[in-house]
Structure formats: structure tokens, C-alpha cells
Scaffold this motif. Structure first.
Motif, PDB file in Angstrom:
ATOM      1  N   ARG A  46       0.830  -1.202   0.000  1.00  0.00           N
ATOM      2  CA  ARG A  46       0.000   0.000   0.000  1.00  0.00           C
ATOM      3  C   ARG A  46       0.863   1.249   0.000  1.00  0.00           C
ATOM      4  O   ARG A  46       0.557   2.236  -0.679  1.00  0.00           O
ATOM      5  N   TRP A  47       1.959   1.233   0.765  1.00  0.00           N
ATOM      6  CA  TRP A  47       2.832   2.396   0.813  1.00  0.00           C
ATOM      7  C   TRP A  47       3.443   2.693  -0.548  1.00  0.00           C
ATOM      8  O   TRP A  47       3.637   3.860  -0.914  1.00  0.00           O
ATOM      9  N   ILE A  48       3.746   1.661  -1.317  1.00  0.00           N
ATOM     10  CA  ILE A  48       4.289   1.866  -2.660  1.00  0.00           C
ATOM     11  C   ILE A  48       3.266   2.593  -3.529  1.00  0.00           C
ATOM     12  O   ILE A  48       3.589   3.529  -4.272  1.00  0.00           O
ATOM     13  N   ARG A  49       2.010   2.156  -3.449  1.00  0.00           N
ATOM     14  CA  ARG A  49       0.970   2.782  -4.267  1.00  0.00           C
ATOM     15  C   ARG A  49       0.722   4.234  -3.865  1.00  0.00           C
ATOM     16  O   ARG A  49       0.254   5.040  -4.681  1.00  0.00           O
ATOM     17  N   GLN A  50       1.028   4.586  -2.638  1.00  0.00           N
ATOM     18  CA  GLN A  50       0.768   5.943  -2.157  1.00  0.00           C
ATOM     19  C   GLN A  50       1.924   6.905  -2.410  1.00  0.00           C
ATOM     20  O   GLN A  50       1.786   8.099  -2.141  1.00  0.00           O
ATOM     21  N   THR A  51       3.034   6.431  -2.894  1.00  0.00           N
ATOM     22  CA  THR A  51       4.243   7.255  -2.981  1.00  0.00           C
ATOM     23  C   THR A  51       4.387   7.908  -4.345  1.00  0.00           C
ATOM     24  O   THR A  51       4.251   7.254  -5.387  1.00  0.00           O
ATOM     25  N   ASP A  52       4.694   9.198  -4.323  1.00  0.00           N
ATOM     26  CA  ASP A  52       5.018   9.942  -5.538  1.00  0.00           C
ATOM     27  C   ASP A  52       6.522   9.853  -5.741  1.00  0.00           C
ATOM     28  O   ASP A  52       7.308  10.531  -5.059  1.00  0.00           O
ATOM     29  N   PHE A  53       6.974   9.041  -6.691  1.00  0.00           N
ATOM     30  CA  PHE A  53       8.397   8.794  -6.868  1.00  0.00           C
ATOM     31  C   PHE A  53       9.112   9.936  -7.583  1.00  0.00           C
ATOM     32  O   PHE A  53      10.334   9.880  -7.744  1.00  0.00           O
ATOM     33  N   ASP A  54       8.385  10.951  -7.998  1.00  0.00           N
ATOM     34  CA  ASP A  54       9.033  12.137  -8.554  1.00  0.00           C
ATOM     35  C   ASP A  54       9.442  13.124  -7.464  1.00  0.00           C
ATOM     36  O   ASP A  54      10.052  14.150  -7.759  1.00  0.00           O
ATOM     37  N   ASN A  55       9.105  12.805  -6.219  1.00  0.00           N
ATOM     38  CA  ASN A  55       9.403  13.684  -5.103  1.00  0.00           C
ATOM     39  C   ASN A  55      10.391  12.980  -4.174  1.00  0.00           C
ATOM     40  O   ASN A  55      10.081  11.936  -3.604  1.00  0.00           O
ATOM     41  N   GLU A  56      11.609  13.556  -4.041  1.00  0.00           N
ATOM     42  CA  GLU A  56      12.636  12.912  -3.213  1.00  0.00           C
ATOM     43  C   GLU A  56      12.197  12.773  -1.766  1.00  0.00           C
ATOM     44  O   GLU A  56      12.462  11.757  -1.113  1.00  0.00           O
ATOM     45  N   GLU A  57      11.544  13.777  -1.233  1.00  0.00           N
ATOM     46  CA  GLU A  57      11.124  13.726   0.161  1.00  0.00           C
ATOM     47  C   GLU A  57      10.106  12.608   0.372  1.00  0.00           C
ATOM     48  O   GLU A  57      10.120  11.929   1.402  1.00  0.00           O
ATOM     49  N   ALA A  58       9.212  12.398  -0.606  1.00  0.00           N
ATOM     50  CA  ALA A  58       8.236  11.315  -0.503  1.00  0.00           C
ATOM     51  C   ALA A  58       8.929   9.960  -0.524  1.00  0.00           C
ATOM     52  O   ALA A  58       8.558   9.046   0.219  1.00  0.00           O
ATOM     53  N   VAL A  59       9.978   9.834  -1.352  1.00  0.00           N
ATOM     54  CA  VAL A  59      10.729   8.577  -1.401  1.00  0.00           C
ATOM     55  C   VAL A  59      11.461   8.355  -0.085  1.00  0.00           C
ATOM     56  O   VAL A  59      11.522   7.233   0.440  1.00  0.00           O
ATOM     57  N   GLY A  60      12.038   9.431   0.491  1.00  0.00           N
ATOM     58  CA  GLY A  60      12.698   9.295   1.784  1.00  0.00           C
ATOM     59  C   GLY A  60      11.711   8.900   2.881  1.00  0.00           C
ATOM     60  O   GLY A  60      12.033   8.094   3.763  1.00  0.00           O
ATOM     61  N   TYR A  61      10.511   9.442   2.830  1.00  0.00           N
ATOM     62  CA  TYR A  61       9.480   9.069   3.800  1.00  0.00           C
ATOM     63  C   TYR A  61       9.111   7.594   3.662  1.00  0.00           C
ATOM     64  O   TYR A  61       8.931   6.888   4.657  1.00  0.00           O
ATOM     65  N   LEU A  62       9.040   7.109   2.427  1.00  0.00           N
ATOM     66  CA  LEU A  62       8.790   5.690   2.192  1.00  0.00           C
ATOM     67  C   LEU A  62       9.904   4.836   2.788  1.00  0.00           C
ATOM     68  O   LEU A  62       9.645   3.804   3.424  1.00  0.00           O
ATOM     69  N   ALA A  63      11.157   5.274   2.591  1.00  0.00           N
ATOM     70  CA  ALA A  63      12.281   4.514   3.149  1.00  0.00           C
ATOM     71  C   ALA A  63      12.208   4.460   4.663  1.00  0.00           C
ATOM     72  O   ALA A  63      12.475   3.417   5.280  1.00  0.00           O
ATOM     73  N   ASP A  64      11.822   5.571   5.299  1.00  0.00           N
ATOM     74  CA  ASP A  64      11.673   5.577   6.763  1.00  0.00           C
ATOM     75  C   ASP A  64      10.609   4.589   7.212  1.00  0.00           C
ATOM     76  O   ASP A  64      10.792   3.850   8.187  1.00  0.00           O
TER      77      ASP A  64
END
Length: 490
Positions: A382-400
Motif C-alpha cells: 500500500r505504501w508503494i501505491r501511495q508514494t510519488d516517486f518524482d518527489n525525493e522527500e516522498a521517497v525518503g518518507y517511504l524509506a523511513d
């Protein structure tokens, strides 16, 4: 002319969730307004609901595609998006919902019964809901989840107390027409009845329903003739009535052989059902005794049928002879069957909430990618589907989030090395444990993440150094000895 449809295939699409909004409050003399992005609305569900005014699946035969409304995106000033409009599809009582593979999903009996066939996607959180001590003004928001898509098969099984079974042209439709106010199509040729006909019968204080279903022939349990289109409608009947044509001119036909053939088909079809059709009460109706030869045959076979344990009634649907006795016998059998059922007791409701987002996940070696790994689980997907991968901060939030869940720990335990391809919900990453996911980070510009930017810069520097080395140049761009450039000793 109205048509009766008792099977339909539906292609359903629930609504998508709306995206969250990334916004910062801006107002004169208030330089630190803070995040004020609203959440996206939830997508609408597609729900099947039983309606007493619906008796066929005809509407779905012509309109098999249905889609619910999408959720609206969030807006600034803490404005949440509106939820998508849900879609309710009305079906008749007795509708069975199956997958394309035949698995039963729901059995809808009784007005008001409902089943959510496709669940709408949840809306994404806005940056106001994502703010925390580490991220006071997030420069990103979560995307809305896509709604579920489903292909379901609807099958209608008539809900009646008495089911009339017999060969084509045995007089079943005529019997329904004289017992009730139903007016089915009647003619003297095979398969006049191509759809079930239901009639309501009153006998004294008892009120029950009678179903006249398409005629049965040998081999129907394997699909011959109208086959399963007939047999499906007698599964829910409490009482089965054999209607025998005593005036038939077909060679090799007689009441006893007709009953044996019908019972064989019922047993063959019932072998694969949870309900045993052979255990249902039986009545035998010898029809068309207004014909002299038929009356003689009925009197001749009555002793044999009664000796076999069948209650026998000789009638004429044309002259109404014997109908009163048959009607009250049906009512008595239905009443006895109702009384034998367990008393309806208010069910004890046991609440077992189903976890919406289970923390369980699995990390396994990817058999299709050398050195790769696959992560499965409700939350990470679900977290993958919610992430905007064009935004570095969103990707960092996913990694956290993945690190706090324990995904990186399990990857390390399985021997994953830096750069190993990791696939989650169809998205493949190059695992970089040096990004220190899950720890407090130094805030940077909105929409950026220092860890990801640093990793990109380091990767670019390494690629540039290797490129220079292959060309035989040192860091300053001077020519190296060819042997040193190749890695050999001088």
C-alpha cells in the motif's frame, strides 16, 4: 417482450481515492503558516443489494460494466476532498455471487442483504496530516489508492417453497396457472417454459410459493437440453412435486419410468451440492386425467407409486379436478418442513475486527532476478501505491516507513548487499542501506531529501571516476601509464 435472465457476468470498478494536497499556508504578516494540505476523498464502493422489486438479472445482461465515483483530491487551507459516490446494484433475492473460477463469494437471500463486490481506494493524506517533529512542513503528500476491479458472475436461484419437476409438456405451467394468479406461457410443444415462473398459493392459513421451472430430460445433470439452467432453480425448494403426464403418446414413457429418470437426474446434480436434493419431501401428481386413457393409467400405477412411499394425487389442470386436495397437501407438507427447521434464534454476534493494515510482511529471494529480493505484505504494498516517486522527500518518507517496519533488517539478514534489486508491488529499487532510513534527518528544502541527493551525487562521482580511469586519466585529467590504468603494477 420482457426477458428473464438468471445469469450475468459483471465487470466492476470501484472508485480511486483522491490524492492528498501538499500546501503551505500563506498569509500576509504570517511567514510561518505551516502545512495546510487536506486529505483526498475515498473512492466509492460497488455494492450488490437485494431488492424485493427486482426479479431478474436482465439489466446486467445489457449493461455488464459498472463503475463507482472517484474521490476528489485534497486542497489547501485544510480542505479535504469529497468522497466518491458509491454505486448500489439491485439484485433479486436468491442471487449467488461467484468468481470467474466458480468460487462462491456471497449468497444473497432476503431483502436488504448486501455485499461489497469492489472496495473503493482510500484517499491519500495531505502534508498537514504528515507533519511531525522531524518533518514540520512536509513538501509532499500521499497519493490516493486505486479502487478494486472485479469480475463476478451472478447466478439466480429461485426462492420457492414448492418446486414442480417433470418432463416437457407435463402440465407444470398449467398447474401453476390454476393454483395461483401467475399467467405463464403455455403451449403443447417441448420447452415451452424457458424461464422459471413463480406463483403464490393460499391454502387455509398457509401461504407458500410454487415454482414452475423448465422441463427436465434425461442427461440434464450433464447439461443436456436446458440442463443446469433448470436444476439450479430447485436447490432452495422445500418440497419437490413430480408432475407426470399420463396422456403422453411417446413410446417407452410411463409414470414409473418418468419418476425414476427424474430422480436419477436429481441425484446426479445434487451429488455436487451442499444440500441433498434426495432428502427433500416428494409428492407425485398424475396430470391430465380428463383424458379417459390417462385416467385409466393413473388408477393403474397409483398402487405401485404409493407402495414406493410417494403421496399420489390424480388431477386435471384443465377441469380443476383434484386441485383442492393437492393444494392442501402441498400446504401441509410445506408447514411440516417449516416446523422441522430449527427455530430462528437471534444470533450471538461475535466481533472479530479484521486488521486493515497487518504489519505482517515477507521478504524472499526473487527467483527471476539474480541477487534480487521480493517484499510482500499489505502495508509495504500500500505504501508503494501511495508514494510519488518524482518527489525525493516522498521517497525518503517511504524509506523511513519500510525501515521502521523492519524490511531493511530482514534484507540484511538474508544477505542483501548494496545495489541489490528489491521489488515491492511491481516496483524495483536498488537497495542502498547507506541512506540510513528510519533515523531523524536534517531538514532540507521542501520536496528534497539529503540522503537520496547524497546517494545520487556519490553514485555520479563514482561513475565519473571509473570513466576517467578507463580513459587512462587521473583525477586531474593527466594521462596515466597504460599499465597502471589497466590495474597492473609498474
Amino acid at each position: 417482450m420482457a426477458r428473464f435472465v438468471d445469469r450475468a457476468v459483471l465487470h466492476l470498478q470501484a472508485g480511486n481515492g483522491g490524492h492528498g494536497c501538499a500546501s503551505v499556508h500563506r498569509e500576509k504578516y504570517k511567514p510561518l503558516g505551516g502545512p495546510d494540505g487536506g486529505n483526498g476523498g475515498n473512492g466509492g464502493d460497488v455494492t450488490l443489494i437485494v431488492d424485493s422489486n427486482v426479479h431478474t438479472l436482465l439489466d446486467f445482461h445489457f449493461r455488464p460494466h459498472a463503475k463507482a465515483g472517484n474521490g476528489r483530491p485534497g486542497q489547501g487551507d485544510n480542505k479535504d476532498g469529497a468522497n466518491g459516490d458509491g454505486l448500489e446494484l439491485k439484485v433479486p433475492s436468491g442471487t449467488v455471487v461467484r468468481t470467474a473460477a466458480g468460487q462462491v463469494l456471497a449468497d444473497l437471500v432476503g431483502t436488504g442483504s448486501r455485499y461489497v463486490a469492489a472496495k473503493g481506494g482510500r484517499g491519500g493524506l495531505g502534508n498537514a496530516a504528515l507533519s511531525s517533529r522531524a518533518r514540520k512542513a512536509p513538501g509532499f503528500a500521499l497519493l490516493g489508492e486505486p479502487g478494486e476491479s472485479a469480475e463476478v458472475v451472478l447466478e439466480l436461484k429461485s426462492v420457492a417453497d414448492v418446486g414442480l419437476v417433470g418432463f416437457p409438456s407435463a402440465g407444470k405451467s398449467s398447474l401453476v396457472s390454476v393454483l395461483s394468479a401467475a399467467r405463464p406461457k403455455i403451449a403443447d410443444y417441448p420447452f415451452t417454459t424457458l424461464e422459471p415462473n413463480l406463483g403464490v398459493v393460499t391454502a387455509g392459513a398457509e401461504v407458500f410459493t410454487v415454482a414452475d421451472v423448465p422441463g427436465l430430460i434425461p442427461g440434464a445433470s450433464q447439461g443436456k437440453g436446458l440442463g443446469l439452467e433448470f436444476l439450479r432453480h430447485i436447490e432452495r425448494c422445500s418440497v419437490l412435486v413430480h408432475v407426470i403426464d399420463c396422456a403422453t403418446y411417446e413410446s417407452g414413457r410411463d409414470p414409473m419410468s418418468d419418476i425414476m429418470a427424474l430422480e436419477f437426474e436429481l441425484a446426479e446434480y445434487g451429488a455436487g451440492l451442499a444440500t441433498d436434493l434426495t432428502s427433500k419431501p416428494r409428492l407425485v401428481v398424475l396430470n391430465k386425467i380428463d383424458v379417459p386413457e390417462a385416467r385409466e393409467l393413473a388408477e393403474f400405477v397409483r398402487p405401485d407409486l404409493e407402495a414406493a412411499g410417494y403421496p399420489v394425487f390424480a388431477i386435471s389442470a384443465a377441469t380443476h379436478e383434484g386441485l383442492a386436495e393437492l393444494k392442501f397437501a402441498m400446504a401441509q407438507t410445506v408447514a411440516a418442513d417449516r416446523a422441522a427447521r430449527p427455530a430462528a434464534v437471534a444470533p450471538r454476534i461475535v466481533v472479530r475486527p479484521k486488521p486493515v493494515d497487518s504489519e505482517e510482511f515477507q521478504v524472499a529471494v526473487d527467483p527471476e532476478v539474480d541477487g534480487g529480493f521480493v517484499v510482500t505484505g499489505a502495508r509495504p504494498e500500500r505504501w508503494i501505491r501511495q508514494t510519488d516517486f518524482d518527489n525525493e522527500e516522498a521517497v525518503g518518507y517511504l524509506a523511513d516507513r519500510l525501515a521502521r517496519l523492519g524490511v531493511e533488517e530482514q534484507l540484511a539478514a538474508l544477505g542483501a548487499e548494496a545495489g541489490a534489486p528489491v521489488t515491492i508491488a511491481g516496483v524495483t529499487f536498488d537497495w542502498e542501506p547507506t541512506t540510513l532510513a528510519g533515523v531523524d534527518t536534517v531538514p532540507t528544502a521542501r520536496g528534497t531529501d539529503e540522503r537520496i541527493s547524497r546517494t545520487d551525487r556519490v553514485g555520479a562521482a563514482e561513475r565519473k571516476a571509473m570513466h576517467r580511469l578507463r580513459r587512462g586519466l587521473d583525477v586531474e585529467g593527466h594521462t596515466l601509464d597504460r599499465g597502471m590504468a589497466d590495474g597492473s603494477e609498474s
